[in-house]
Design a protein around this motif. Structure first.
Motif, mmCIF file in Angstrom:
data_model
loop_
_atom_site.group_PDB
_atom_site.id
_atom_site.type_symbol
_atom_site.label_atom_id
_atom_site.label_comp_id
_atom_site.label_asym_id
_atom_site.label_seq_id
_atom_site.Cartn_x
_atom_site.Cartn_y
_atom_site.Cartn_z
ATOM 1 N N CYS A 69 -8.955 -11.626 45.133
ATOM 2 C CA CYS A 69 -9.973 -12.677 45.110
ATOM 3 C C CYS A 69 -10.053 -13.330 43.734
ATOM 4 O O CYS A 69 -10.214 -14.552 43.632
ATOM 5 N N GLN A 70 -9.907 -12.544 42.692
ATOM 6 C CA GLN A 70 -9.921 -13.106 41.345
ATOM 7 C C GLN A 70 -8.737 -14.053 41.137
ATOM 8 O O GLN A 70 -8.887 -15.136 40.583
ATOM 9 N N ARG A 71 -7.577 -13.645 41.617
ATOM 10 C CA ARG A 71 -6.395 -14.513 41.516
ATOM 11 C C ARG A 71 -6.631 -15.816 42.272
ATOM 12 O O ARG A 71 -6.336 -16.907 41.777
ATOM 13 N N GLY A 72 -7.194 -15.716 43.459
ATOM 14 C CA GLY A 72 -7.492 -16.908 44.251
ATOM 15 C C GLY A 72 -8.564 -17.771 43.618
ATOM 16 O O GLY A 72 -8.465 -19.006 43.627
ATOM 17 N N GLU A 73 -9.563 -17.133 43.055
ATOM 18 C CA GLU A 73 -10.646 -17.869 42.393
ATOM 19 C C GLU A 73 -10.090 -18.676 41.218
ATOM 20 O O GLU A 73 -10.409 -19.854 41.049
ATOM 21 N N ARG A 74 -9.259 -18.036 40.416
ATOM 22 C CA ARG A 74 -8.665 -18.730 39.264
ATOM 23 C C ARG A 74 -7.765 -19.874 39.710
ATOM 24 O O ARG A 74 -7.779 -20.949 39.108
ATOM 25 N N ALA A 75 -6.991 -19.644 40.759
ATOM 26 C CA ALA A 75 -6.116 -20.701 41.265
ATOM 27 C C ALA A 75 -6.938 -21.872 41.792
ATOM 28 O O ALA A 75 -6.613 -23.038 41.536
ATOM 29 N N ALA A 76 -8.001 -21.570 42.516
ATOM 30 C CA ALA A 76 -8.855 -22.633 43.048
ATOM 31 C C ALA A 76 -9.499 -23.423 41.912
ATOM 32 O O ALA A 76 -9.643 -24.650 42.011
ATOM 33 N N ALA A 77 -9.851 -22.734 40.835
ATOM 34 C CA ALA A 77 -10.467 -23.410 39.686
ATOM 35 C C ALA A 77 -9.504 -24.410 39.044
ATOM 36 O O ALA A 77 -9.942 -25.370 38.414
ATOM 37 N N THR A 78 -8.211 -24.185 39.225
ATOM 38 C CA THR A 78 -7.220 -25.111 38.670
ATOM 39 C C THR A 78 -6.737 -26.111 39.716
ATOM 40 O O THR A 78 -5.772 -26.831 39.490
ATOM 41 N N GLY A 79 -7.392 -26.134 40.874
ATOM 42 C CA GLY A 79 -7.061 -27.104 41.903
ATOM 43 C C GLY A 79 -6.027 -26.656 42.911
ATOM 44 O O GLY A 79 -5.484 -27.471 43.651
ATOM 45 N N ALA A 80 -5.741 -25.363 42.970
ATOM 46 C CA ALA A 80 -4.736 -24.851 43.908
ATOM 47 C C ALA A 80 -5.337 -23.786 44.822
ATOM 48 O O ALA A 80 -4.925 -22.628 44.802
ATOM 49 N N PRO A 81 -6.308 -24.159 45.662
ATOM 50 C CA PRO A 81 -6.981 -23.163 46.505
ATOM 51 C C PRO A 81 -6.069 -22.528 47.542
ATOM 52 O O PRO A 81 -6.389 -21.462 48.070
ATOM 53 N N GLU A 82 -4.926 -23.134 47.818
ATOM 54 C CA GLU A 82 -4.009 -22.600 48.823
ATOM 55 C C GLU A 82 -3.191 -21.414 48.309
ATOM 56 O O GLU A 82 -2.484 -20.762 49.079
ATOM 57 N N THR A 83 -3.311 -21.093 47.033
ATOM 58 C CA THR A 83 -2.532 -20.008 46.437
ATOM 59 C C THR A 83 -2.794 -18.673 47.123
ATOM 60 O O THR A 83 -1.880 -17.899 47.367
ATOM 61 N N VAL A 84 -4.044 -18.398 47.410
ATOM 62 C CA VAL A 84 -4.438 -17.192 48.143
ATOM 63 C C VAL A 84 -5.078 -17.668 49.440
ATOM 64 O O VAL A 84 -6.092 -18.359 49.413
ATOM 65 N N THR A 85 -4.484 -17.295 50.544
ATOM 66 C CA THR A 85 -4.968 -17.781 51.832
ATOM 67 C C THR A 85 -6.087 -16.888 52.389
ATOM 68 O O THR A 85 -6.145 -15.688 52.078
ATOM 69 N N PRO A 86 -6.933 -17.469 53.222
ATOM 70 C CA PRO A 86 -7.962 -16.658 53.875
ATOM 71 C C PRO A 86 -7.358 -15.485 54.650
ATOM 72 O O PRO A 86 -7.922 -14.396 54.666
ATOM 73 N N GLU A 87 -6.200 -15.713 55.262
ATOM 74 C CA GLU A 87 -5.557 -14.641 56.026
ATOM 75 C C GLU A 87 -5.163 -13.476 55.124
ATOM 76 O O GLU A 87 -5.324 -12.306 55.491
ATOM 77 N N GLU A 88 -4.656 -13.766 53.934
ATOM 78 C CA GLU A 88 -4.316 -12.693 52.981
ATOM 79 C C GLU A 88 -5.559 -11.882 52.626
ATOM 80 O O GLU A 88 -5.509 -10.649 52.568
ATOM 81 N N VAL A 89 -6.640 -12.580 52.363
ATOM 82 C CA VAL A 89 -7.888 -11.907 51.989
ATOM 83 C C VAL A 89 -8.391 -11.052 53.149
ATOM 84 O O VAL A 89 -8.764 -9.888 52.957
ATOM 85 N N ARG A 90 -8.355 -11.594 54.347
ATOM 86 C CA ARG A 90 -8.813 -10.830 55.519
ATOM 87 C C ARG A 90 -7.951 -9.598 55.770
ATOM 88 O O ARG A 90 -8.470 -8.525 56.097
ATOM 89 N N ARG A 91 -6.637 -9.753 55.637
ATOM 90 C CA ARG A 91 -5.740 -8.605 55.851
ATOM 91 C C ARG A 91 -6.008 -7.497 54.841
ATOM 92 O O ARG A 91 -6.086 -6.310 55.202
#
Length: 110
Positions: A69-91
């Motif tokens: 989630c931290q990796r995804g949060e940081r990516a989203a902060a830089t405009g790349a929210p697709e870096t970590v997908t919801p499916e990855e987080v759910r799995r």
């Protein structure tokens, strides 16, 4: 996957009865939050959702999930929210929850 030292620390801080309530609340909140994750969410929304999930995960020792989630949060902060997908987080949540529930009796003597 699970930081059992953190889990034991939390249980010792709040007591066994309160700990059980916290676990139930945590699982309910996580599943509600995970159901709201969307693959096409705005960067700001993804960052906010992943920030919440990261904090919740850290509180109950779901360390691998918190890291993702931290990796995804940081990516989203830089405009790349697709870096970590919801499916990855759910799995990873599902795998973490399964390990937590299976190992909790042995790890905590509950």
């Amino acid at each position: 996957m699970i930081d059992w030292a953190r889990v034991r620390e939390l249980r010792d801080e709040i007591g066994e009865e309160e700990f059980r309530e916290v676990v139930t609340l945590f699982l309910d909140e996580m599943e509600t939050s995970l159901s709201r994750l969307e693959p096409d969410a705005t960067a700001q929304r993804a960052e906010s959702d992943l920030h919440f999930l990261k904090g919740s995960s850290l509180n109950l020792g779901f360390s691998d999930l918190a890291s993702l989630c931290q990796r995804g949060e940081r990516a989203a902060a830089t405009g790349a929210p697709e870096t970590v997908t919801p499916e990855e987080v759910r799995r990873l949540y599902s795998a973490s929850k399964a390990e937590f529930m299976a190992q909790m009796p042995a790890q905590l003597g509950v």
